[in-house]
Design a protein around this motif. Structure first.
Motif, PDB file in Angstrom:
ATOM      1  N   ASN A  32     -22.555 -47.271 -18.140  1.00  0.00           N
ATOM      2  CA  ASN A  32     -24.000 -47.167 -18.250  1.00  0.00           C
ATOM      3  C   ASN A  32     -24.526 -46.247 -17.143  1.00  0.00           C
ATOM      4  OD1 ASN A  32     -26.767 -47.922 -17.449  1.00  0.00           O
ATOM      5  ND2 ASN A  32     -26.602 -49.467 -19.059  1.00  0.00           N
ATOM      6  N   ASP A  33     -25.160 -45.149 -17.532  1.00  0.00           N
ATOM      7  CA  ASP A  33     -25.637 -44.179 -16.543  1.00  0.00           C
ATOM      8  C   ASP A  33     -26.625 -44.774 -15.545  1.00  0.00           C
ATOM      9  OD1 ASP A  33     -23.998 -42.130 -17.419  1.00  0.00           O
ATOM     10  OD2 ASP A  33     -25.635 -40.756 -17.883  1.00  0.00           O
ATOM     11  N   LYS A  34     -27.425 -45.744 -15.972  1.00  0.00           N
ATOM     12  CA  LYS A  34     -28.385 -46.346 -15.040  1.00  0.00           C
ATOM     13  C   LYS A  34     -27.636 -47.067 -13.912  1.00  0.00           C
ATOM     14  CE  LYS A  34     -32.378 -49.249 -14.489  1.00  0.00           C
ATOM     15  NZ  LYS A  34     -33.607 -49.696 -15.028  1.00  0.00           N
ATOM     16  N   ILE A  35     -26.593 -47.793 -14.262  1.00  0.00           N
ATOM     17  CA  ILE A  35     -25.809 -48.498 -13.248  1.00  0.00           C
ATOM     18  C   ILE A  35     -25.017 -47.498 -12.412  1.00  0.00           C
ATOM     19  CG2 ILE A  35     -23.964 -50.191 -12.868  1.00  0.00           C
ATOM     20  CD1 ILE A  35     -24.968 -51.564 -15.485  1.00  0.00           C
ATOM     21  N   LEU A  36     -24.517 -46.449 -13.048  1.00  0.00           N
ATOM     22  CA  LEU A  36     -23.798 -45.412 -12.297  1.00  0.00           C
ATOM     23  C   LEU A  36     -24.733 -44.743 -11.289  1.00  0.00           C
ATOM     24  CD1 LEU A  36     -21.654 -43.864 -15.163  1.00  0.00           C
ATOM     25  CD2 LEU A  36     -20.856 -45.336 -13.288  1.00  0.00           C
ATOM     26  N   PHE A  37     -26.009 -44.561 -11.668  1.00  0.00           N
ATOM     27  CA  PHE A  37     -26.979 -43.993 -10.728  1.00  0.00           C
ATOM     28  C   PHE A  37     -27.276 -44.983  -9.600  1.00  0.00           C
ATOM     29  CE2 PHE A  37     -31.452 -43.262  -9.414  1.00  0.00           C
ATOM     30  CZ  PHE A  37     -31.224 -42.076  -8.727  1.00  0.00           C
ATOM     31  N   ASP A 118     -21.547 -40.525 -17.067  1.00  0.00           N
ATOM     32  CA  ASP A 118     -20.286 -41.198 -17.363  1.00  0.00           C
ATOM     33  C   ASP A 118     -19.253 -40.218 -17.934  1.00  0.00           C
ATOM     34  OD1 ASP A 118     -18.691 -43.736 -17.898  1.00  0.00           O
ATOM     35  OD2 ASP A 118     -18.909 -42.982 -19.943  1.00  0.00           O
ATOM     36  N   LYS A 119     -19.650 -39.392 -18.888  1.00  0.00           N
ATOM     37  CA  LYS A 119     -18.718 -38.414 -19.472  1.00  0.00           C
ATOM     38  C   LYS A 119     -18.230 -37.435 -18.408  1.00  0.00           C
ATOM     39  CE  LYS A 119     -20.370 -38.517 -24.223  1.00  0.00           C
ATOM     40  NZ  LYS A 119     -21.188 -37.830 -25.224  1.00  0.00           N
ATOM     41  N   TYR A 120     -19.134 -37.040 -17.532  1.00  0.00           N
ATOM     42  CA  TYR A 120     -18.755 -36.154 -16.423  1.00  0.00           C
ATOM     43  C   TYR A 120     -17.678 -36.815 -15.561  1.00  0.00           C
ATOM     44  CZ  TYR A 120     -19.085 -34.164 -11.716  1.00  0.00           C
ATOM     45  OH  TYR A 120     -18.790 -33.643 -10.483  1.00  0.00           O
ATOM     46  N   LEU A 121     -17.939 -38.031 -15.112  1.00  0.00           N
ATOM     47  CA  LEU A 121     -16.987 -38.720 -14.239  1.00  0.00           C
ATOM     48  C   LEU A 121     -15.628 -38.891 -14.910  1.00  0.00           C
ATOM     49  CD1 LEU A 121     -19.217 -41.527 -12.691  1.00  0.00           C
ATOM     50  CD2 LEU A 121     -18.344 -39.482 -11.537  1.00  0.00           C
ATOM     51  N   GLY A 128      -9.097 -39.736 -19.744  1.00  0.00           N
ATOM     52  CA  GLY A 128     -10.462 -40.262 -19.799  1.00  0.00           C
ATOM     53  C   GLY A 128     -10.538 -41.770 -19.669  1.00  0.00           C
ATOM     54  N   LYS A 129      -9.544 -42.379 -19.041  1.00  0.00           N
ATOM     55  CA  LYS A 129      -9.469 -43.841 -18.935  1.00  0.00           C
ATOM     56  C   LYS A 129      -9.448 -44.264 -17.464  1.00  0.00           C
ATOM     57  CE  LYS A 129      -7.865 -44.775 -23.378  1.00  0.00           C
ATOM     58  NZ  LYS A 129      -8.974 -44.306 -24.132  1.00  0.00           N
ATOM     59  N   PRO A 130      -9.867 -45.517 -17.192  1.00  0.00           N
ATOM     60  CA  PRO A 130      -9.801 -46.014 -15.815  1.00  0.00           C
ATOM     61  C   PRO A 130      -8.341 -46.205 -15.378  1.00  0.00           C
ATOM     62  CG  PRO A 130     -10.589 -47.733 -17.288  1.00  0.00           C
ATOM     63  CD  PRO A 130     -10.444 -46.485 -18.106  1.00  0.00           C
ATOM     64  N   MET A 175     -13.852 -47.396 -12.364  1.00  0.00           N
ATOM     65  CA  MET A 175     -13.035 -46.232 -12.707  1.00  0.00           C
ATOM     66  C   MET A 175     -11.617 -46.464 -12.200  1.00  0.00           C
ATOM     67  SD  MET A 175     -15.679 -43.159 -11.758  1.00  0.00           S
ATOM     68  CE  MET A 175     -14.565 -41.834 -12.264  1.00  0.00           C
ATOM     69  N   VAL A 176     -11.535 -47.265 -11.142  1.00  0.00           N
ATOM     70  CA  VAL A 176     -10.271 -47.692 -10.565  1.00  0.00           C
ATOM     71  C   VAL A 176     -10.376 -49.199 -10.358  1.00  0.00           C
ATOM     72  CG1 VAL A 176      -8.749 -47.544  -8.559  1.00  0.00           C
ATOM     73  CG2 VAL A 176      -9.951 -45.510  -9.346  1.00  0.00           C
ATOM     74  N   ASN A 177      -9.343 -49.919 -10.754  1.00  0.00           N
ATOM     75  CA  ASN A 177      -9.292 -51.353 -10.494  1.00  0.00           C
ATOM     76  C   ASN A 177      -8.204 -51.574  -9.455  1.00  0.00           C
ATOM     77  OD1 ASN A 177      -8.788 -54.132 -10.479  1.00  0.00           O
ATOM     78  ND2 ASN A 177      -9.435 -54.354 -12.603  1.00  0.00           N
ATOM     79  N   ASP A 178      -8.627 -51.848  -8.229  1.00  0.00           N
ATOM     80  CA  ASP A 178      -7.709 -52.041  -7.115  1.00  0.00           C
ATOM     81  C   ASP A 178      -7.618 -53.496  -6.675  1.00  0.00           C
ATOM     82  OD1 ASP A 178      -6.650 -49.498  -6.702  1.00  0.00           O
ATOM     83  OD2 ASP A 178      -8.224 -48.884  -5.318  1.00  0.00           O
TER      84      ASP A 178
END
Length: 186
Positions: A32-37, A118-121, A128-130, A175-178
């Motif tokens: 969700n771009d709002k959450i990404l922002f 999101d598409k950019y990231l 295209g996967k985490p 994007m990464v699950n650590d």
């Protein structure tokens, strides 16, 4: 098994706010771009500070930055900057406040170019996967992917988004699950 018995990544500590963030958000995929922002603003504000400092002010940041509405933040004026400089609920650093506004404007440009932030990231992510890591111990502060994203964002004019902040952003937005292999929340 109750919450007390659950094993967490060691960084979550015992602060209830930190534990809640670890359990409910950290490492969970966000598209969700709002959450990404929102996380772009929060992670940039965190530069040089502890994450718990920002988490404790998250609600204040939401109010101060128009509910993380990227278009509203991008349109902030000098009067808004002065208002934010007086807001004790956020980190009152003029450069970080100005950066939030500039980054909002650049965020919109990226959305226009790629269709979404999101598409950019995810254009940087393998297939295209985490990335799911679940290390035995310790996580890196940065990776070649965070280096590449940070470098590209810097080239686009984004500020307060070096590779270490970028990697923390990638973890925060899944994007990464650590989560450690020993963590019950992995």
């Amino acid at each position: 098994m109750n919450d007390i018995d659950l094993k967490r990544c060691t960084w979550a500590g015992t602060d209830p706010l930190y534990m809640k963030y670890h359990d409910e958000e950290w490492g969970k995929e966000v598209h969700n771009d709002k959450i990404l922002f929102e996380f772009l603003i929060l992670e940039s504000a965190q530069a040089g500070l502890s994450w718990i400092t920002i988490l404790r002010r998250r609600e204040n940041y939401c109010k101060a930055f128009a509910g993380f509405d990227v278009k509203k933040v991008a349109a902030f004026t000098d009067a808004d900057v002065e208002r934010l400089m007086q807001d004790a609920g956020i980190i009152r650093n003029r450069l970080k406040i100005l950066t939030a506004i500039t980054n909002a404007q650049l965020f919109i440009k990226v959305q226009q170019e790629f269709g979404s932030f999101d598409k950019y990231l995810y254009s940087f992510m393998p297939d295209g996967k985490p990335i799911i890591n679940h290390p035995e111990r310790g996580v890196p502060a940065s990776t070649p992917i965070s280096d590449a994203i940070s470098k590209d964002m810097k080239k686009r004019g984004f500020k307060f988004f070096g590779t270490t902040i970028c990697y923390a952003y990638m973890q925060a937005t899944g994007m990464v699950n650590d989560h450690l292999a020993s963590c019950d929340f992995r």
